[in-house]
Design a protein around this motif. Structure first.
Motif, short mmCIF file in Angstrom:
data_model
loop_
_atom_site.label_atom_id
_atom_site.label_comp_id
_atom_site.label_asym_id
_atom_site.label_seq_id
_atom_site.Cartn_x
_atom_site.Cartn_y
_atom_site.Cartn_z
N GLY A 95 0.83 -1.20 0.00
CA GLY A 95 0.00 0.00 0.00
C GLY A 95 0.86 1.25 0.00
N VAL A 96 0.23 2.39 0.23
CA VAL A 96 0.96 3.65 0.13
C VAL A 96 2.12 3.70 1.13
N MET A 97 1.97 3.03 2.28
CA MET A 97 3.03 3.07 3.29
C MET A 97 4.23 2.24 2.85
N GLY A 98 3.97 1.01 2.43
CA GLY A 98 5.07 0.16 1.97
C GLY A 98 5.77 0.73 0.77
N ALA A 99 5.00 1.31 -0.16
CA ALA A 99 5.60 1.90 -1.36
C ALA A 99 6.45 3.11 -1.02
N SER A 100 5.99 3.93 -0.08
CA SER A 100 6.76 5.10 0.33
C SER A 100 8.07 4.69 0.99
N ILE A 101 8.01 3.67 1.86
CA ILE A 101 9.23 3.21 2.52
C ILE A 101 10.21 2.66 1.49
N ALA A 102 9.71 1.89 0.52
CA ALA A 102 10.57 1.34 -0.53
C ALA A 102 11.23 2.47 -1.33
N TYR A 103 10.46 3.49 -1.67
CA TYR A 103 11.02 4.61 -2.43
C TYR A 103 12.12 5.31 -1.63
N HIS A 104 11.85 5.60 -0.38
CA HIS A 104 12.82 6.36 0.41
C HIS A 104 14.09 5.56 0.69
N LEU A 105 13.94 4.23 0.86
CA LEU A 105 15.14 3.40 0.99
C LEU A 105 15.93 3.38 -0.32
N ALA A 106 15.24 3.24 -1.44
CA ALA A 106 15.92 3.22 -2.73
C ALA A 106 16.59 4.56 -3.03
N ARG A 132 17.93 6.42 -0.92
CA ARG A 132 19.16 6.44 -0.12
C ARG A 132 20.25 5.54 -0.71
N GLY A 133 19.92 4.78 -1.75
CA GLY A 133 20.92 3.95 -2.41
C GLY A 133 20.81 2.47 -2.16
N LEU A 134 19.86 2.05 -1.32
CA LEU A 134 19.66 0.62 -1.10
C LEU A 134 19.03 0.01 -2.36
N LYS A 135 19.58 -1.07 -2.86
CA LYS A 135 19.14 -1.61 -4.15
C LYS A 135 18.28 -2.86 -4.02
N ASN A 136 18.64 -3.75 -3.13
CA ASN A 136 17.99 -5.05 -3.05
C ASN A 136 16.78 -4.98 -2.13
N ILE A 137 15.76 -4.25 -2.58
CA ILE A 137 14.54 -4.02 -1.80
C ILE A 137 13.41 -4.83 -2.41
N LEU A 138 12.71 -5.59 -1.60
CA LEU A 138 11.60 -6.40 -2.08
C LEU A 138 10.33 -6.03 -1.32
N VAL A 139 9.29 -5.65 -2.07
CA VAL A 139 7.99 -5.34 -1.49
C VAL A 139 7.04 -6.49 -1.84
N LEU A 140 6.38 -7.05 -0.84
CA LEU A 140 5.45 -8.16 -1.05
C LEU A 140 4.02 -7.67 -0.84
N GLU A 141 3.19 -7.85 -1.85
CA GLU A 141 1.78 -7.46 -1.78
C GLU A 141 0.93 -8.66 -2.18
N ARG A 142 -0.02 -9.01 -1.32
CA ARG A 142 -0.80 -10.21 -1.58
C ARG A 142 -1.89 -10.04 -2.62
N GLU A 143 -2.30 -8.78 -2.87
CA GLU A 143 -3.35 -8.54 -3.86
C GLU A 143 -2.78 -8.55 -5.28
N LYS A 144 -3.69 -8.60 -6.26
CA LYS A 144 -3.28 -8.63 -7.66
C LYS A 144 -2.83 -7.27 -8.14
N PHE A 145 -3.42 -6.21 -7.56
CA PHE A 145 -3.10 -4.84 -7.96
C PHE A 145 -2.82 -4.01 -6.70
N LEU A 146 -2.11 -2.91 -6.87
CA LEU A 146 -1.89 -1.99 -5.77
C LEU A 146 -3.19 -1.29 -5.38
N SER A 147 -3.21 -0.77 -4.17
CA SER A 147 -4.35 0.03 -3.66
C SER A 147 -5.65 -0.78 -3.56
#
Length: 386
Positions: free
Chosen positions: A14-25, A27-42
Motif C-alpha cells: 500500500g501507500v506506506m510500503g511503497a513510500s518506505i521502498a522509495y525512500h530506501l531506494a 538512499r541507495g539501497l538496491k535489493n529491496i523487495l515489497v510483497l503485496e498479496r493482492e493482484k493490484f496496488l491500492s
C-alpha cells in the motif's frame, strides 16, 4: 521471479510500503523487495481511504508529520512526475459541545507554534458564511485550515511505487507471507511466502490492519486492531460546490466533502467491534444518512451512487508505531495510523528509511512512537481523530 535474497523485505504494498521502498531506494539501497498479496496496488486500506490530507492535529509529532508530508503532497507532481490530485479545499471542524472548545483552541495554539500559521478559529457567523448549505444553528465555533484538503490515495501509492521500481526496488504482487524465520538469537533470517523463501536480515511490517498478524509470526505483540469504516458517495449534485471544505461535525465524527460531481460522506460508529468486516452495516448506514440530512439538508435530494467499507488500523492512542522491535533483531513496524496513513505516508517513508539505515530518525523525532510505549504506559493521545 521472486529473488532468493533481499537486503530488506517490506510486507505490504500500500501507500506506506511503497513510500518506505522509495525512500530506501533513494538512499541507495538496491535489493529491496515489497510483497503485496493482492493482484493490484491500492486494493486494501489505501484504495478505500477517503483521501483527506490535513495539518490540523493535536500532538506535536502528528503536526510535524503533516508539515513534512503536506510539503511533498503539494509538490508531488514535480517530484514524482505524476499528480496526486491535491485539492486545497480546507478542513472545517464544527464544534457543537462546549467541552470541545478549549481543546481545539489549544490545538490551534500548538499548530501555530510549530509553523502552521494558516489554521484559524472561526466563530459561528463566519462558519455560516463559509458553508451556507450546512445546518449550523447548534455550532458554537470551529477551526479551519485552507491548506488542508484532498489527495488521491491510489495515485500517491502508484507514484511512490513507480519511483521505487525506477530506483531498483522490486514489487511482487499476489505474494502472501506465510511465515518469518528467526535464528536462535531472535534475528530475522528469511521470509516464507506462497512463492518461496527469501533470505533477508530485515523485515518491515507495513501490513496495515493486518500488522498484528505479521507481528505474531515473530512473537511480537502489536496492539493494532482493524475497525470498519463505511463511506457513501452520492450521484451528481450540482448545487454542492466543488470547492466546499471537507467538513467534520466533531461530536459525531460525521464528515462530508466533494467527490467527483457528488458528495462523499460517512460517520464513525462508536461501538464498532474489531474485525475484518467489509460488508455494509445496514442499520448504521441508515443512521449515517439520517444524521447527514440533519447536518446537510441537501442530502435529502441525493441518490446514493456507490458505497464501500474499509478498515482503519487502530492503536490504543491513535498514533502509529514507527520503530524497530527491541525483542527481534531486524524487525521494523510502520503501521497503526488510525485513519491518518495516506496523509502521513511521505514523512513515514522518510523516517523509516532513517530508522532502518541510520538507527534513528533524524528528519522528525518519532522516538516516542515506539512499540514499547504501550507496555510502559507512555501513550500519546490524538484528539482530532475522524
Amino acid at each position: 521471479m521472486l529473488p532468493k535474497t533481499a537486503d530488506v523485505v517490506i510486507i505490504g504494498g500500500g501507500v506506506m510500503g511503497a513510500s518506505i521502498a522509495y525512500h530506501l531506494a533513494e538512499r541507495g539501497l538496491k535489493n529491496i523487495l515489497v510483497l503485496e498479496r493482492e493482484k493490484f496496488l491500492s486494493q486494501g486500506s489505501t484504495g478505500k481511504a477517503a483521501g483527506g490530507v490535513r495539518y490540523q492535529f493535536s500532538t506535536p509529532v502528528n503536526i510535524q508529520l503533516s508539515l513534512y508530508s503536506m510539503n511533498i503532497i503539494q509538490h508531488f507532481a514535480e517530484i514524482f512526475g505524476a499528480s496526486c490530485d491535491y485539492r486545497p479545499i480546507g478542513y472545517l471542524f464544527l464544534l457543537t459541545r462546549a467541552d470541545d472548545l478549549p481543546q481545539f483552541r489549544a490545538s490551534l495554539d500548538l499548530q501555530h507554534q510549530l509553523g502552521v500559521s494558516w489554521s484559524r478559529w472561526m466563530e459561528p457567523d463566519e462558519i455560516r458564511a463559509l458553508v451556507p448549505l450546512v445546518h449550523s444553528d447548534d455550532v458554537l465555533g470551529g477551526t479551519f485550515c485552507p491548506k488542508d484538503g484532498m489527495a488521491d490515495p491510489s495515485q500517491m501509492n502508484a507514484g511512490f511505487a513507480k519511483a521505487a521500481t525506477r530506483l531498483g526496488a522490486q514489487i511482487e504482487m499476489e505474494t502472501s507471507v506465510t511465515g518469518i524465520e528467526l535464528d536462535e538469537e531472535q534475528r530475522i533470517v528469511a521470509v516464507e511466502t506462497n512463492k518461496g523463501r527469501v533470505a533477508t536480515p530485515r523485515v518491515v511490517d507495513a501490513a496495515g490492519a493486518w500488522a498484528a498478524q505479521i507481528g505474531a509470526m515473530v512473537g511480537v505483540e502489536i496492539p493494532i486492531v482493524p475497525l470498519r469504516r463505511q463511506l457513501l458517495v452520492t450521484a451528481p449534485l450540482p448545487e454542492f460546490p466543488r470547492d466546499h471544505p471537507f467538513t467534520i461535525e466533531f461530536a459525531s465524527n460525521f464528515y462530508f466533502h466533494p467527490e467527483g460531481a457528488g458528495i462523499l460522506f460517512g460517520m464513525s460508529k462508536p461501538d464498532e467491534t474489531p474485525g475484518y468486516k467489509f460488508t455494509i452495516d445496514e442499520a448504521f448506514r441508515l443512521k449515517t444518512i439520517e444524521h447527514g440530512v440533519e447536518r446537510l439538508p441537501l442530502l435529502q435530494k441525493a441518490n446514493i451512487s456507490h458505497e464501500w467499507a474499509g478498515l482503519y488500523e487502530v492503536t490504543p492512542d491513535a498514533h502509529p508505531i514507527l520503530s524497530k522491535a527491541r525483542e527481534v533483531e531486524g524487525f521494523y513496524i510502520a503501521a497503526g495510523f488510525s485513519g491518518h496513513g495516506v496523509m502521513h505516508s511521505p514523512a513515514t517513508g522518510k523516517v523509516m528509511s532513517e530508522i532502518i539505515l541510520d538507527g534513528a530518525a533524524k528528519t522528525i523525532d518519532v522516538s516516542m512512537l515506539d512499540l514499547e510505549r504501550f507496555r510502559e504506559n507512555r501513550l500519546i493521545r490524538e484528539v482530532n481523530v475522524i
